[in-house]
Motif scaffolding. Structure first.
Motif, PDB file in Angstrom:
ATOM      1  N   GLN A  25       0.830  -1.206   0.000  1.00  0.00           N
ATOM      2  CA  GLN A  25       0.000   0.000   0.000  1.00  0.00           C
ATOM      3  C   GLN A  25       0.864   1.256   0.000  1.00  0.00           C
ATOM      4  N   VAL A  26       1.859   1.294   0.859  1.00  0.00           N
ATOM      5  CA  VAL A  26       2.693   2.496   1.000  1.00  0.00           C
ATOM      6  C   VAL A  26       3.530   2.732  -0.255  1.00  0.00           C
ATOM      7  N   PHE A  27       4.156   1.687  -0.784  1.00  0.00           N
ATOM      8  CA  PHE A  27       4.970   1.875  -1.983  1.00  0.00           C
ATOM      9  C   PHE A  27       4.114   2.267  -3.180  1.00  0.00           C
ATOM     10  N   ALA A 100      -3.737  -4.398 -10.897  1.00  0.00           N
ATOM     11  CA  ALA A 100      -2.841  -3.819 -11.893  1.00  0.00           C
ATOM     12  C   ALA A 100      -2.737  -2.301 -11.758  1.00  0.00           C
ATOM     13  N   THR A 101      -3.839  -1.641 -11.454  1.00  0.00           N
ATOM     14  CA  THR A 101      -3.766  -0.188 -11.303  1.00  0.00           C
ATOM     15  C   THR A 101      -3.028   0.181 -10.022  1.00  0.00           C
ATOM     16  N   ALA A 102      -3.179  -0.602  -8.965  1.00  0.00           N
ATOM     17  CA  ALA A 102      -2.416  -0.352  -7.737  1.00  0.00           C
ATOM     18  C   ALA A 102      -0.939  -0.617  -7.970  1.00  0.00           C
ATOM     19  N   LYS A 103      -0.620  -1.650  -8.750  1.00  0.00           N
ATOM     20  CA  LYS A 103       0.769  -1.989  -9.040  1.00  0.00           C
ATOM     21  C   LYS A 103       1.448  -0.871  -9.817  1.00  0.00           C
ATOM     22  N   SER A 104       0.694  -0.151 -10.648  1.00  0.00           N
ATOM     23  CA  SER A 104       1.319   0.915 -11.427  1.00  0.00           C
ATOM     24  C   SER A 104       1.918   1.968 -10.507  1.00  0.00           C
ATOM     25  N   GLY A 105       1.339   2.154  -9.318  1.00  0.00           N
ATOM     26  CA  GLY A 105       1.912   3.076  -8.349  1.00  0.00           C
ATOM     27  C   GLY A 105       3.218   2.568  -7.759  1.00  0.00           C
ATOM     28  N   MET A 106       3.449   1.262  -7.864  1.00  0.00           N
ATOM     29  CA  MET A 106       4.677   0.664  -7.348  1.00  0.00           C
ATOM     30  C   MET A 106       5.787   0.624  -8.389  1.00  0.00           C
ATOM     31  N   SER A 107       5.560   1.179  -9.571  1.00  0.00           N
ATOM     32  CA  SER A 107       6.529   1.016 -10.660  1.00  0.00           C
ATOM     33  C   SER A 107       7.917   1.518 -10.291  1.00  0.00           C
ATOM     34  N   GLU A 108       8.010   2.657  -9.623  1.00  0.00           N
ATOM     35  CA  GLU A 108       9.320   3.177  -9.213  1.00  0.00           C
ATOM     36  C   GLU A 108      10.005   2.205  -8.253  1.00  0.00           C
ATOM     37  N   ALA A 109       9.233   1.684  -7.320  1.00  0.00           N
ATOM     38  CA  ALA A 109       9.790   0.735  -6.358  1.00  0.00           C
ATOM     39  C   ALA A 109      10.226  -0.556  -7.052  1.00  0.00           C
ATOM     40  N   LEU A 110       9.419  -1.051  -7.985  1.00  0.00           N
ATOM     41  CA  LEU A 110       9.779  -2.273  -8.703  1.00  0.00           C
ATOM     42  C   LEU A 110      11.002  -2.051  -9.585  1.00  0.00           C
ATOM     43  N   ILE A 161      -6.512  -3.173 -20.903  1.00  0.00           N
ATOM     44  CA  ILE A 161      -7.562  -2.499 -20.127  1.00  0.00           C
ATOM     45  C   ILE A 161      -6.942  -1.840 -18.898  1.00  0.00           C
ATOM     46  N   ALA A 162      -6.100  -2.577 -18.196  1.00  0.00           N
ATOM     47  CA  ALA A 162      -5.469  -2.025 -16.985  1.00  0.00           C
ATOM     48  C   ALA A 162      -4.632  -0.796 -17.323  1.00  0.00           C
ATOM     49  N   TYR A 163      -3.887  -0.868 -18.404  1.00  0.00           N
ATOM     50  CA  TYR A 163      -3.056   0.272 -18.805  1.00  0.00           C
ATOM     51  C   TYR A 163      -3.918   1.483 -19.150  1.00  0.00           C
ATOM     52  N   SER A 164      -5.021   1.238 -19.831  1.00  0.00           N
ATOM     53  CA  SER A 164      -5.857   2.354 -20.275  1.00  0.00           C
ATOM     54  C   SER A 164      -6.549   3.077 -19.126  1.00  0.00           C
ATOM     55  N   VAL A 165      -6.725   2.400 -17.999  1.00  0.00           N
ATOM     56  CA  VAL A 165      -7.427   3.034 -16.880  1.00  0.00           C
ATOM     57  C   VAL A 165      -6.538   3.224 -15.649  1.00  0.00           C
ATOM     58  N   GLN A 166      -5.219   3.066 -15.796  1.00  0.00           N
ATOM     59  CA  GLN A 166      -4.358   3.094 -14.621  1.00  0.00           C
ATOM     60  C   GLN A 166      -4.403   4.409 -13.860  1.00  0.00           C
ATOM     61  N   HIS A 167      -4.766   5.486 -14.507  1.00  0.00           N
ATOM     62  CA  HIS A 167      -4.889   6.755 -13.790  1.00  0.00           C
ATOM     63  C   HIS A 167      -6.344   7.183 -13.683  1.00  0.00           C
TER      64      HIS A 167
END
Length: 191
Positions: A25-27, A100-110, A161-167
């Motif tokens: 959640q935090v990342f 998938a949309t939550a994971k996009s917020g972790m992209s920097e961490a990943l 679909i996940a990419y298109s709605v990630q934000h």
């Protein structure tokens, strides 16, 4: 006489799970800007407990990502036990979009994990392919889903679909999932 392996205490397992939940959640919300001590505090454990389970930030990020993905994939069997295959598939897709949309917020961490030499994605494809294959097989058995669609096709479209709605919002994803389910349903063109 060989030593018997120690079993992990249930409270240690609970602490580990809570750390992974909070870390994910935090990342996702703040990227790499959060100190591990803050994650430990939010999880209700000491920083020593965090480092005992996860000696580096990268190990923590990797474990949090893998835990999330495993939970997404494990949801398939529970959904199939509660719903017909087509409905279970629709609900799983909605859950996947949330993940998938939550994971996009972790992209920097990943990306930091990858830079450290670890591969957080090493098991991702196999886990997701198995989950989708299970759903498609159930749909083939009960006659509700097309049999000419591969798990790879489903994953590519779900990723799109996940990419298109990630934000965006879940409400924006819902009509796309419904459109996709219409295409997957038995009786759709090509089935």
């Amino acid at each position: 006489m060989p030593a018997t392996p120690r079993r992990t205490r249930s409270d240690a397992l609970q602490n580990r799970e809570r750390l992974l939940e909070v870390a994910a959640q935090v990342f996702a919300e703040r990227g790499l800007d959060t100190a591990p001590a803050a994650i430990a505090k939010q999880a209700g454990v000491g920083v020593g407990t965090l480092y005992r389970h996860f000696p580096t930030r990268e190990v923590l990020i990797d474990a949090a990502y893998r835990r999330q993905l495993t939970h997404v994939c494990e949801k398939v069997n529970a959904l199939l036990a509660q719903h017909p295959a087509a409905e279970a598939t629709r609900r799983w897709m909605e859950h996947f979009i949330q993940y998938a949309t939550a994971k996009s917020g972790m992209s920097e961490a990943l990306n930091a994990v990858i830079a450290s030499g670890m591969d957080p994605y090493s098991d991702s494809r196999a886990l997701l392919t198995d989950a989708v294959a299970t759903l498609l097989a159930a749909g083939a058995r009960d006659g509700s889903l097309r049999t000419d669609v591969t798990p790879d096709n489903v994953l590519l479209l779900m990723g799109g679909i996940a990419y298109s709605v990630q934000h965006g919002t879940e409400e924006q994803a819902r009509p796309l999932v419904e459109l996709f389910m219409d295409a997957l349903s038995k009786g759709a063109a090509g089935s």
